[in-house]
Enzyme design. Structure first.
Site, PDB file in Angstrom:
ATOM      1  N   SER A 189      36.725  10.191  44.408  1.00 40.62           N
ATOM      2  CA  SER A 189      36.563  10.138  42.952  1.00 40.62           C
ATOM      3  C   SER A 189      35.094  10.176  42.592  1.00 40.62           C
ATOM      4  O   SER A 189      34.243   9.692  43.361  1.00 40.62           O
ATOM      5  CB  SER A 189      37.192   8.870  42.381  1.00 40.62           C
ATOM      6  OG  SER A 189      36.850   8.706  41.009  1.00 40.62           O
TER       7      SER A 189
ATOM      8  N   TYR B 280      36.864  -0.533  42.555  1.00 42.42           N
ATOM      9  CA  TYR B 280      37.466   0.800  42.683  1.00 42.42           C
ATOM     10  C   TYR B 280      36.421   1.815  43.130  1.00 42.42           C
ATOM     11  O   TYR B 280      36.651   2.593  44.064  1.00 42.42           O
ATOM     12  CB  TYR B 280      38.080   1.226  41.348  1.00 42.42           C
ATOM     13  CG  TYR B 280      38.590   2.650  41.348  1.00 42.42           C
ATOM     14  CD1 TYR B 280      39.719   3.009  42.080  1.00 42.42           C
ATOM     15  CD2 TYR B 280      37.942   3.644  40.615  1.00 42.42           C
ATOM     16  CE1 TYR B 280      40.180   4.314  42.094  1.00 42.42           C
ATOM     17  CE2 TYR B 280      38.398   4.950  40.618  1.00 42.42           C
ATOM     18  CZ  TYR B 280      39.517   5.287  41.353  1.00 42.42           C
ATOM     19  OH  TYR B 280      39.964   6.580  41.366  1.00 42.42           O
TER      20      TYR B 280
END
Length: 254
Positions: free
Chosen positions: A148, A162
């Site tokens: 990501s 995250y």
């Protein structure tokens, strides 16, 4: 665009019950690959597999939890029994539970680490011999990790854990290429930007939801099918060519 040399490949896609994983599985099957779909949600997984079969593709729905050794081992046995050796693995399974660090429950942080990092390691290890065997036979062999853009972001609230897990995936991919590349197994790390996924449904904090909505409003969002096309492209290149790192963003996201 069609990528004909994906026909005959045998792929595993984790997190295949929805979003990016579903789109990747559907696309690879449409290109002629046999696809094993791994996820925890049996009903949803079966629906995706049925969709693929209805369109003429080959799909095997395998309920599995990437955080559990026994579950992954059982999945490997089922896949080998049905399809034989795997030559394409897409580590897509991941979760994003967004909270400011002082508010983040320890179990949520651990769950992200277990899924986003340890799960990738577990699945990669489970199919490593398949990939190296396929390459040794002169076939294309690919490991694709979906990371990501959050691996690089520092200006957003609530994504510390995250983002750290995705940074780990990006670095893991680079190091795995050092192990796999000399044995002709390609490793590709893909870092999507703002994408239409279920992430917002997992966010309980109103401020975090507003932050995500603001990103979509400002930048637009990639469709899962567009990322699936990227995966199909990189895994269909000549086997001596490895597109190792791709950052895929909406044009307005900087």
């Amino acid at each position: 665009m069609s990528y004909e040399n994906l026909a005959g490949r045998t792929a595993v896609v984790t997190g295949a019950a929805s979003g990016i994983g579903e789109a990747i599985a559907v696309r690879l099957a449409a290109e002629g690959a046999k696809v094993a779909l791994l996820a925890r949600r049996a009903e949803r997984l079966d629906a995706v597999a049925e969709k693929i079969r209805a369109d003429g593709g080959q799909a095997l729905a395998v309920v599995a939890d990437v955080t559990d050794d026994a579950s992954v081992a059982t999945a490997v046995e089922r896949i080998h029994a049905a399809y034989g050796t795997v030559d394409l693995v897409v580590n897509n399974a991941g979760i994003a539970l967004m909270n400011a660090i002082e508010d983040a429950p320890a179990e949520e942080s651990q769950r992200m680490i277990d899924t986003n990092v340890t799960g990738v390691v577990r699945v990669t290890s489970a199919f490593a011999k398949d990939l190296t065997a396929a390459a040794a036979q002169g076939r294309s062999a690919d490991l694709v990790n979906i990371s990501s853009i959050a691996a690089h972001l520092t200006g957003f609230q609530g994504i510390a854990v995250y983002g750290a897990t995705k940074a780990a995936v990006t670095q893991l991919s680079a190091l795995l290429r050092g192990e796999f590349g000399p044995r002709d197994v390609r490793v590709t790390n893909i870092e999507p930007g703002v994408t239409e996924t279920e992430i917002a449904t997992h966010v309980e904090d109103d401020g975090m939801r507003e932050q995500l909505a603001g990103l979509v409003e400002a930048f637009g969002a990639l469709a899962p099918a567009e990322l699936a096309d990227v995966v199909a492209y990189v895994t269909s290149r000549p086997r001596h060519m490895n597109l190792r790192q791709l950052m895929v963003l909406p044009t307005r996201q900087v």
